[in-house]
Design a protein around this motif. Structure first.
Motif, PDB file in Angstrom:
ATOM      1  N   PHE A 207       0.863  -1.185   0.000  1.00 51.50           N
ATOM      2  CA  PHE A 207       0.000   0.000   0.000  1.00 51.50           C
ATOM      3  C   PHE A 207       0.894   1.228   0.000  1.00 51.50           C
ATOM      4  CE2 PHE A 207      -2.266   3.008   3.012  1.00 51.50           C
ATOM      5  CZ  PHE A 207      -3.199   3.442   2.095  1.00 51.50           C
ATOM      6  N   LEU A 209       0.966   5.020   0.306  1.00 56.68           N
ATOM      7  CA  LEU A 209       0.295   6.272   0.653  1.00 56.68           C
ATOM      8  C   LEU A 209       1.320   7.338   1.049  1.00 56.68           C
ATOM      9  CD1 LEU A 209      -2.363   7.801   1.512  1.00 56.68           C
ATOM     10  CD2 LEU A 209      -1.929   6.917   3.780  1.00 56.68           C
ATOM     11  N   THR A 210       2.196   6.983   2.011  1.00 54.63           N
ATOM     12  CA  THR A 210       3.118   7.968   2.589  1.00 54.63           C
ATOM     13  C   THR A 210       4.043   8.563   1.526  1.00 54.63           C
ATOM     14  OG1 THR A 210       3.065   6.687   4.623  1.00 54.63           O
ATOM     15  CG2 THR A 210       4.825   8.299   4.426  1.00 54.63           C
ATOM     16  N   GLY A 215       2.680  12.260   5.694  1.00 59.27           N
ATOM     17  CA  GLY A 215       2.610  11.057   6.521  1.00 59.27           C
ATOM     18  C   GLY A 215       1.260  11.037   7.206  1.00 59.27           C
ATOM     19  N   SER A 216       1.220  11.563   8.439  1.00 56.87           N
ATOM     20  CA  SER A 216      -0.062  11.654   9.140  1.00 56.87           C
ATOM     21  C   SER A 216      -1.022  12.563   8.373  1.00 56.87           C
ATOM     22  CB  SER A 216       0.139  12.238  10.541  1.00 56.87           C
ATOM     23  OG  SER A 216       1.136  11.541  11.221  1.00 56.87           O
ATOM     24  N   PHE A 240       8.736   4.911   2.523  1.00 56.42           N
ATOM     25  CA  PHE A 240       8.460   3.960   3.622  1.00 56.42           C
ATOM     26  C   PHE A 240       7.460   2.875   3.218  1.00 56.42           C
ATOM     27  CE2 PHE A 240       9.183   7.660   6.817  1.00 56.42           C
ATOM     28  CZ  PHE A 240      10.542   7.423   6.800  1.00 56.42           C
ATOM     29  N   ILE A 241       7.464   2.429   1.976  1.00 57.05           N
ATOM     30  CA  ILE A 241       6.420   1.495   1.534  1.00 57.05           C
ATOM     31  C   ILE A 241       6.865   0.046   1.761  1.00 57.05           C
ATOM     32  CG2 ILE A 241       4.849   0.878  -0.337  1.00 57.05           C
ATOM     33  CD1 ILE A 241       4.743   3.859   0.723  1.00 57.05           C
ATOM     34  N   THR A 242       6.132  -0.649   2.640  1.00 54.40           N
ATOM     35  CA  THR A 242       6.466  -2.033   2.980  1.00 54.40           C
ATOM     36  C   THR A 242       6.112  -2.955   1.820  1.00 54.40           C
ATOM     37  OG1 THR A 242       5.905  -1.517   5.267  1.00 54.40           O
ATOM     38  CG2 THR A 242       6.113  -3.845   4.716  1.00 54.40           C
ATOM     39  N   LEU A 282      15.869   0.716   7.080  1.00 54.63           N
ATOM     40  CA  LEU A 282      14.836   1.020   8.075  1.00 54.63           C
ATOM     41  C   LEU A 282      14.877  -0.121   9.080  1.00 54.63           C
ATOM     42  CD1 LEU A 282      12.580   3.195   8.414  1.00 54.63           C
ATOM     43  CD2 LEU A 282      11.027   1.585   7.341  1.00 54.63           C
ATOM     44  N   ALA A 284      12.774  -0.897  11.668  1.00 53.11           N
ATOM     45  CA  ALA A 284      11.504  -1.582  11.925  1.00 53.11           C
ATOM     46  C   ALA A 284      11.186  -2.507  10.753  1.00 53.11           C
ATOM     47  CB  ALA A 284      10.393  -0.549  12.088  1.00 53.11           C
ATOM     48  N   ASN A 290      11.383  -2.490   2.420  1.00 49.31           N
ATOM     49  CA  ASN A 290      10.674  -1.224   2.618  1.00 49.31           C
ATOM     50  C   ASN A 290      11.442  -0.187   1.816  1.00 49.31           C
ATOM     51  OD1 ASN A 290       9.986   1.433   3.801  1.00 49.31           O
ATOM     52  ND2 ASN A 290       8.686   0.180   5.123  1.00 49.31           N
TER      53      ASN A 290
END
Ligand SMILES: Cc1cc2nc3c(=O)[nH]c(=O)nc-3n(C[C@H](O)[C@H](O)[C@H](O)COP(=O)(O)OP(=O)(O)OC[C@H]3O[C@@H](n4cnc5c(N)ncnc54)[C@H](O)[C@@H]3O)c2cc1C
Length: 315
Positions: A207, A209-210, A215-216, A240-242, A282, A284, A290
């Motif tokens: 997905f 989006l960011t 971001g938020s 940051f797309i996983t 990254l 996480a 990512n």
């Protein structure tokens, strides 16, 4: 009868959150609290999208009916709503779960789960497809196992005890990736075109989006798609797309005529002038890919646009 102030609060909370000249409740509150008109407008837009999502649910499933909301506003915990006796797991899901869990246990034991870069190996992801793992949330008529959400979460919980990244990827693929948007909003033609490959894992999804500046705050999106003939031409950058890498399928959130919209995009196998990967480290979810995605005049078939029955792409 004396009016119950708590019920009034509940009713007010459940009412459509528009107040002043079409402004949302949040917009009015922010404006009165001294925020700039621009900040109030942008936050209000997200608030309105939230309201539109709420309106998609039957009244008993809306936030105001949730046990948590009722506990806060009524000062009463509705224990009865926490009573839950799930049905036995369907045989086909149980079988897939056992196969998938055994496969990952074996790969770990053999030291064959991760590649040299520390990412889950592609052949492991493909072998998982043979267990039915990637098709759990896809209807059987499109090649999936059509699991209930309860069984899906049971499987994820068990898989997470073996390998959290593999469990996380099922959620990325099935819930935020291309599967759920297609299942929910896709036309019959789009479902037939995309879901079978997503069910086998021939295409895995994510997905997008960011963005570097969004971001938020989703109203700050900059990626655009403009219709030219039979294609949307995409320009912009995602961050940051996983699970984003060449050959994956993504739900791409972009602006079409200024409105947030979702295009289902098959990322090419190779980078090119029009499509590039931005790589970085990254910590996480470090065993999953990512990446950033850069699109420059990148064409996407016009029939890959998802159309929602209400609201817009933020909803
Ligand atoms: C491991 C990982 C995987 C990810 N995978 C994906 C993915 O698959 N697809 C995707 O699209 N994105 C993905 N993201 C991005 C993630 O969704 C964003 O990081 C997130 O939306 C926050 O945006 P941001 O990083 O720009 O932070 P910002 O929006 O800049 O926020 C920074 C800080 O400010 C706070 N803040 C922001 N706005 C407000 C406000 N109005 N009031 C008070 N506090 C505020 C936030 O809470 C946060 O603490 C991933 C991120 C990580 C770390």
């Amino acid at each position: 009868m004396r009016p119950d102030p708590k019920q009034d609060e509940l009713r007010r909370d459940a009412a459509p959150a528009t107040s002043h000249g079409g402004e949302s409740f949040a917009e009015t509150a922010l404006r009165l609290g001294g925020k700039s008109a621009e900040e109030a407008r942008r936050t209000g837009k997200i608030d309105t999208a939230d309201d539109q999502v709420e309106a998609l649910f039957a009244p008993q499933y809306q936030t105001t009916a949730s046990p948590v909301h009722r506990a806060v506003w009524n000062r009463r915990i509705a224990w009865d709503l926490f009573q839950f006796a799930p049905a036995a797991m369907a045989d086909r899901i149980n079988l897939a779960m056992n196969r998938a869990v055994r496969l990952i246990q074996q790969k770990k034991q053999d030291g064959m789960l991760l590649d040299a870069a520390g990412k889950i190996r592609e052949d492991v992801l493909q072998a998982l497809g043979e267990t039915g793992y990637w098709g759990l949330l896809i209807p059987q008529r499109y090649g999936g196992l059509e699991s209930s959400m309860v069984d899906f979460t049971r499987l994820l919980t068990r898989m997470a005890t073996v390998d959290p990244t593999i469990a996380g990827l099922a959620s990325v693929h099935g819930c935020i990736g291309a599967v759920d948007p297609l299942r929910t909003f896709g036309t019959e033609e789009q479902k037939r075109r995309f879901l079978p490959d997503l069910a086998t894992g021939r295409r895995l999804s994510g997905f997008a989006l960011t963005e570097p500046g969004a971001g938020s705050d989703l109203t700050a999106l900059r990626t655009t798609a403009r219709l030219e003939g039979d294609s949307y031409i995409v320009n912009g950058e995602k961050l940051f797309i996983t699970n984003a890498k060449p050959g994956r399928t993504i739900g791409l959130v972009c602006l079409i005529d200024g409105t947030p919209s979702v295009l289902i995009v098959d990322l090419p196998m190779e980078e090119s002038e029009t499509f590039q990967i931005r790589r970085y480290g990254l910590h996480a979810l470090k065993h999953a890919h990512n990446n950033g995605l850069i699109f420059r005049d990148f064409p996407v078939p016009a029939e890959n646009l998802l159309r929602t029955p209400v609201g817009d792409g933020l909803t």
